[in-house]
Scaffold this motif. Structure first.
Motif, PDB file in Angstrom:
ATOM      1  N   LEU A 169      68.448  87.456  46.847  1.00  0.00           N
ATOM      2  CA  LEU A 169      67.618  88.644  47.002  1.00  0.00           C
ATOM      3  C   LEU A 169      66.888  88.956  45.699  1.00  0.00           C
ATOM      4  O   LEU A 169      65.703  89.315  45.706  1.00  0.00           O
ATOM      5  N   PHE A 170      67.583  88.818  44.585  1.00  0.00           N
ATOM      6  CA  PHE A 170      66.955  89.030  43.275  1.00  0.00           C
ATOM      7  C   PHE A 170      65.791  88.055  43.087  1.00  0.00           C
ATOM      8  O   PHE A 170      64.726  88.434  42.577  1.00  0.00           O
ATOM      9  N   ASP A 171      65.989  86.797  43.487  1.00  0.00           N
ATOM     10  CA  ASP A 171      64.923  85.798  43.373  1.00  0.00           C
ATOM     11  C   ASP A 171      63.688  86.217  44.159  1.00  0.00           C
ATOM     12  O   ASP A 171      62.552  86.084  43.683  1.00  0.00           O
ATOM     13  N   LEU A 172      63.903  86.722  45.369  1.00  0.00           N
ATOM     14  CA  LEU A 172      62.776  87.118  46.207  1.00  0.00           C
ATOM     15  C   LEU A 172      62.011  88.285  45.595  1.00  0.00           C
ATOM     16  O   LEU A 172      60.781  88.342  45.686  1.00  0.00           O
ATOM     17  N   VAL A 173      62.734  89.214  44.973  1.00  0.00           N
ATOM     18  CA  VAL A 173      62.070  90.323  44.296  1.00  0.00           C
ATOM     19  C   VAL A 173      61.216  89.795  43.143  1.00  0.00           C
ATOM     20  O   VAL A 173      60.085  90.237  42.930  1.00  0.00           O
ATOM     21  N   CYS A 174      61.746  88.831  42.398  1.00  0.00           N
ATOM     22  CA  CYS A 174      60.974  88.231  41.299  1.00  0.00           C
ATOM     23  C   CYS A 174      59.703  87.571  41.818  1.00  0.00           C
ATOM     24  O   CYS A 174      58.631  87.677  41.199  1.00  0.00           O
ATOM     25  N   VAL A 175      59.806  86.896  42.956  1.00  0.00           N
ATOM     26  CA  VAL A 175      58.651  86.172  43.479  1.00  0.00           C
ATOM     27  C   VAL A 175      57.567  87.131  43.959  1.00  0.00           C
ATOM     28  O   VAL A 175      56.383  86.777  43.959  1.00  0.00           O
ATOM     29  N   VAL A 176      57.937  88.338  44.359  1.00  0.00           N
ATOM     30  CA  VAL A 176      56.914  89.344  44.681  1.00  0.00           C
ATOM     31  C   VAL A 176      56.021  89.567  43.460  1.00  0.00           C
ATOM     32  O   VAL A 176      54.787  89.589  43.566  1.00  0.00           O
ATOM     33  N   ALA A 177      56.650  89.728  42.304  1.00  0.00           N
ATOM     34  CA  ALA A 177      55.891  89.928  41.069  1.00  0.00           C
ATOM     35  C   ALA A 177      55.089  88.680  40.711  1.00  0.00           C
ATOM     36  O   ALA A 177      53.936  88.773  40.265  1.00  0.00           O
ATOM     37  N   SER A 214      62.979  77.382  41.697  1.00  0.00           N
ATOM     38  CA  SER A 214      61.823  76.483  41.717  1.00  0.00           C
ATOM     39  C   SER A 214      61.274  76.343  43.132  1.00  0.00           C
ATOM     40  O   SER A 214      60.049  76.345  43.343  1.00  0.00           O
ATOM     41  N   ILE A 215      62.164  76.225  44.106  1.00  0.00           N
ATOM     42  CA  ILE A 215      61.736  76.116  45.508  1.00  0.00           C
ATOM     43  C   ILE A 215      61.023  77.381  45.946  1.00  0.00           C
ATOM     44  O   ILE A 215      59.981  77.341  46.618  1.00  0.00           O
ATOM     45  N   ILE A 216      61.572  78.543  45.576  1.00  0.00           N
ATOM     46  CA  ILE A 216      60.965  79.810  45.987  1.00  0.00           C
ATOM     47  C   ILE A 216      59.575  79.978  45.363  1.00  0.00           C
ATOM     48  O   ILE A 216      58.625  80.405  46.022  1.00  0.00           O
ATOM     49  N   VAL A 217      59.444  79.632  44.081  1.00  0.00           N
ATOM     50  CA  VAL A 217      58.134  79.706  43.430  1.00  0.00           C
ATOM     51  C   VAL A 217      57.173  78.707  44.064  1.00  0.00           C
ATOM     52  O   VAL A 217      55.994  79.008  44.283  1.00  0.00           O
ATOM     53  N   LEU A 218      57.684  77.528  44.392  1.00  0.00           N
ATOM     54  CA  LEU A 218      56.852  76.524  45.050  1.00  0.00           C
ATOM     55  C   LEU A 218      56.407  77.024  46.422  1.00  0.00           C
ATOM     56  O   LEU A 218      55.259  76.797  46.845  1.00  0.00           O
ATOM     57  N   GLY A 219      57.286  77.716  47.120  1.00  0.00           N
ATOM     58  CA  GLY A 219      56.926  78.291  48.413  1.00  0.00           C
ATOM     59  C   GLY A 219      55.816  79.322  48.275  1.00  0.00           C
ATOM     60  O   GLY A 219      54.898  79.389  49.108  1.00  0.00           O
ATOM     61  N   GLU A 220      55.887  80.130  47.225  1.00  0.00           N
ATOM     62  CA  GLU A 220      54.828  81.117  46.980  1.00  0.00           C
ATOM     63  C   GLU A 220      53.511  80.405  46.689  1.00  0.00           C
ATOM     64  O   GLU A 220      52.437  80.861  47.124  1.00  0.00           O
ATOM     65  N   THR A 221      53.576  79.288  45.978  1.00  0.00           N
ATOM     66  CA  THR A 221      52.374  78.523  45.665  1.00  0.00           C
ATOM     67  C   THR A 221      51.744  77.963  46.931  1.00  0.00           C
ATOM     68  O   THR A 221      50.515  78.002  47.108  1.00  0.00           O
ATOM     69  N   ILE A 222      52.569  77.445  47.824  1.00  0.00           N
ATOM     70  CA  ILE A 222      52.066  76.931  49.103  1.00  0.00           C
ATOM     71  C   ILE A 222      51.419  78.055  49.898  1.00  0.00           C
ATOM     72  O   ILE A 222      50.341  77.891  50.483  1.00  0.00           O
ATOM     73  N   MET A 223      52.068  79.215  49.915  1.00  0.00           N
ATOM     74  CA  MET A 223      51.519  80.356  50.645  1.00  0.00           C
ATOM     75  C   MET A 223      50.171  80.787  50.072  1.00  0.00           C
ATOM     76  O   MET A 223      49.230  81.086  50.814  1.00  0.00           O
ATOM     77  N   ALA A 224      50.057  80.832  48.745  1.00  0.00           N
ATOM     78  CA  ALA A 224      48.807  81.261  48.107  1.00  0.00           C
ATOM     79  C   ALA A 224      47.667  80.306  48.429  1.00  0.00           C
ATOM     80  O   ALA A 224      46.553  80.736  48.770  1.00  0.00           O
ATOM     81  N   TYR A 227      65.099  77.636  28.378  1.00  0.00           N
ATOM     82  CA  TYR A 227      63.852  78.270  27.951  1.00  0.00           C
ATOM     83  C   TYR A 227      62.634  77.448  28.388  1.00  0.00           C
ATOM     84  O   TYR A 227      61.569  78.000  28.665  1.00  0.00           O
ATOM     85  N   GLY A 228      62.794  76.138  28.444  1.00  0.00           N
ATOM     86  CA  GLY A 228      61.673  75.276  28.836  1.00  0.00           C
ATOM     87  C   GLY A 228      61.205  75.512  30.253  1.00  0.00           C
ATOM     88  O   GLY A 228      60.052  75.206  30.595  1.00  0.00           O
ATOM     89  N   HIS A 229      62.070  76.080  31.087  1.00  0.00           N
ATOM     90  CA  HIS A 229      61.680  76.343  32.469  1.00  0.00           C
ATOM     91  C   HIS A 229      60.628  77.428  32.593  1.00  0.00           C
ATOM     92  O   HIS A 229      60.039  77.574  33.677  1.00  0.00           O
ATOM     93  N   TYR A 230      60.409  78.192  31.540  1.00  0.00           N
ATOM     94  CA  TYR A 230      59.298  79.144  31.564  1.00  0.00           C
ATOM     95  C   TYR A 230      58.000  78.421  31.911  1.00  0.00           C
ATOM     96  O   TYR A 230      57.213  78.887  32.757  1.00  0.00           O
ATOM     97  N   PHE A 231      57.770  77.275  31.294  1.00  0.00           N
ATOM     98  CA  PHE A 231      56.540  76.523  31.531  1.00  0.00           C
ATOM     99  C   PHE A 231      56.551  75.845  32.898  1.00  0.00           C
ATOM    100  O   PHE A 231      55.492  75.677  33.512  1.00  0.00           O
ATOM    101  N   ILE A 232      57.723  75.490  33.384  1.00  0.00           N
ATOM    102  CA  ILE A 232      57.808  74.892  34.712  1.00  0.00           C
ATOM    103  C   ILE A 232      57.453  75.922  35.779  1.00  0.00           C
ATOM    104  O   ILE A 232      56.608  75.681  36.655  1.00  0.00           O
ATOM    105  N   PHE A 233      58.074  77.087  35.723  1.00  0.00           N
ATOM    106  CA  PHE A 233      57.832  78.104  36.739  1.00  0.00           C
ATOM    107  C   PHE A 233      56.390  78.620  36.702  1.00  0.00           C
ATOM    108  O   PHE A 233      55.744  78.768  37.736  1.00  0.00           O
ATOM    109  N   LEU A 234      55.889  78.904  35.498  1.00  0.00           N
ATOM    110  CA  LEU A 234      54.530  79.469  35.419  1.00  0.00           C
ATOM    111  C   LEU A 234      53.483  78.446  35.831  1.00  0.00           C
ATOM    112  O   LEU A 234      52.446  78.795  36.421  1.00  0.00           O
ATOM    113  N   SER A 235      53.719  77.164  35.541  1.00  0.00           N
ATOM    114  CA  SER A 235      52.740  76.134  35.910  1.00  0.00           C
ATOM    115  C   SER A 235      52.743  75.883  37.414  1.00  0.00           C
ATOM    116  O   SER A 235      51.676  75.646  38.008  1.00  0.00           O
ATOM    117  N   ILE A 236      53.913  75.947  38.054  1.00  0.00           N
ATOM    118  CA  ILE A 236      53.962  75.784  39.513  1.00  0.00           C
ATOM    119  C   ILE A 236      53.159  76.889  40.183  1.00  0.00           C
ATOM    120  O   ILE A 236      52.352  76.641  41.089  1.00  0.00           O
TER     121      ILE A 236
END
Length: 410
Positions: free
Chosen positions: A43-51, A226-236, A294-303
């Motif tokens: 649930l926390f992940d989904l709230v983050c993905v809204v932002a 990563s999957i949730i962020v990728l899902g948001e990318t597909i939706m966008a 910390y390196g995942h900052y660039f992974i998530f933002l780039s996805i």
């Protein structure tokens, strides 16, 4: 009657209920078996993905209007606050999630802070007003301080670490308050200084005594996010294509088809490349853990940025944007390159051997050459095919054998 089992039962139930409300926040053990993500964490992940979705949409609008120097720094800044909120919650939960009522309620407070932060993202991009975002961030961090104080009270062995976290976070929040009510404007420099201070707090705290986070749990949490962020990318990207089809009077054309196919090939390849690696292999030391985390900052933002780039590409094809075809192509190629480099730096550089370490930089260089073609639809398809082929090439020629992987783990 004291010895009557029926008489003793209510007392046991009452004690269990009390414990569920407020249990000692003892550390979870890294050796705990079958430790998976909880519904509360998801649930926390989904709230983050809204932002993240709002930030990605604003990046899309900024790039489409050719406001590169404004939109990109603001995106990096806003994404940091979202990612850092998720990071701190995730690692704390891995070490101290006792799932009592107090823990859940304080986590809800953190989620409320994230939603307030998300509500302020549009004001950041449109008016350069960080007030709502800072307020939401303060609410979220206030909840985290409560969690660390609880952990410090219950966990004597890691008390110094927990209180270092709490004190460091409080000091950082004082900085964010000053940042919001400053009299002099040099926003990006201040933000960078405060962000570096935030990043330094866990390093300083963990040196006192490392918390008992769970390696498999952390790897799963990062993978799921990563999957949730990728899902948001597909939706966008799908939303942008759907809008283009609805507005089109002549139907779908070849460049748009090529962009759709190329975009999906990129996104599927991103998923494949991320989960083709075993993160536990590199979570083996204090330095490597921070480097990887910390390196995942660039992974998530780039996805997320790939989705914004694909949406910009759709607008370039349909002539709904001021951006040129080459600029639109780079809006896709650059985030994909950042993702590929980030995966290489935080994982492959530590596990691959010999000439294999040079493969990713070479493939990134080739990806950045495709936009020179200047055709957004066919260029996107070419990038998608090439990136998919790099995944196949790695599978066939670069992936370590089972024996080599086992050697790394050992």
């Amino acid at each position: 009657m004291p010895n009557d089992p029926d008489h003793a039962m209510p007392s046991t139930d009452a004690k269990t209920a009390d414990d569920a409300w407020l249990k000692p926040m003892k550390p979870r053990q890294p050796s705990e078996e079958k430790r998976g993500a909880t519904p509360l964490e998801l649930l926390f992940d989904l709230v983050c993905v809204v932002a993240i979705a709002i930030a990605s949409l604003q990046l899309h609008h900024g790039l489409s209007e050719q406001h590169f120097t404004e939109a990109i720094p603001l995106y990096l800044m806003v994404f940091f606050t979202i990612w850092w909120s998720w990071m701190n919650f995730t690692w704390f939960a891995s070490a101290y999630d006792n799932d009592d009522t107090a823990y859940r309620l304080v986590t809800f407070v953190q989620m409320m802070g994230l939603l307030v932060l998300a509500a302020g993202i549009n004001k950041v991009f449109i008016q350069h007003d960080f007030s709502v975002c800072v307020l939401g961030y303060l609410i979220m961090r206030f909840g985290l301080v409560i969690q660390w104080i609880r952990a410090g009270i219950s966990d004597v062995e890691h008390r110094k670490t927990a209180f270092r976290y709490a004190g460091g976070i409080v000091l950082a929040q004082v900085g964010w308050i000053v940042y919001q009510f400053k009299l002099v404007t040099f926003t990006q420099i201040e933000f960078l200084a405060l962000a570096l201070f935030e990043l330094a707090v866990p390093i300083w705290a963990e040196k006192a005594n490392t918390t008992t986070w769970h390696p498999e749990h952390i790897a799963e949490r990062y993978g799921l996010f990563s999957i949730i962020v990728l899902g948001e990318t597909i939706m966008a990207s799908f939303s942008a294509i759907n809008t283009a089809l609805m507005d089109s009077k002549t139907g779908i054309d070849a460049p748009l088809i090529c962009l759709m196919i190329g975009g999906m090939m990129m996104l599927f390849s991103i998923w494949w490349s991320y989960f083709d690696r075993e993160p536990v292999c590199v979570l083996t030391s204090f330095k490597k853990v921070f480097y990887w985390g910390y390196g995942h900052y660039f992974i998530f933002l780039s996805i997320a940025a790939v989705g914004a780039g694909l949406a910009v590409g759709v607008e370039a094809i349909t002539k709904h944007s001021e951006i040129t075809n080459q600029q639109a192509e780079y809006a896709i190629a650059i985030p994909l390159s950042i993702y590929s480099l980030a995966v290489w730096l935080i994982h492959d550089l530590q596990t691959d051997k010999g000439w294999r370490k040079l493969w990713h930089p070479l493939s990134v260089l080739l990806i950045l050459l495709f936009p020179l073609w200047g055709n957004i639809g066919y260029g996107t398809l070419a990038i998608g095919i090439f990136y998919a082929l790099t995944i196949v090439f790695r599978q066939v020629f670069l992936v370590d054998s089972h024996a080599e992987k086992q050697e790394i783990i050992d």
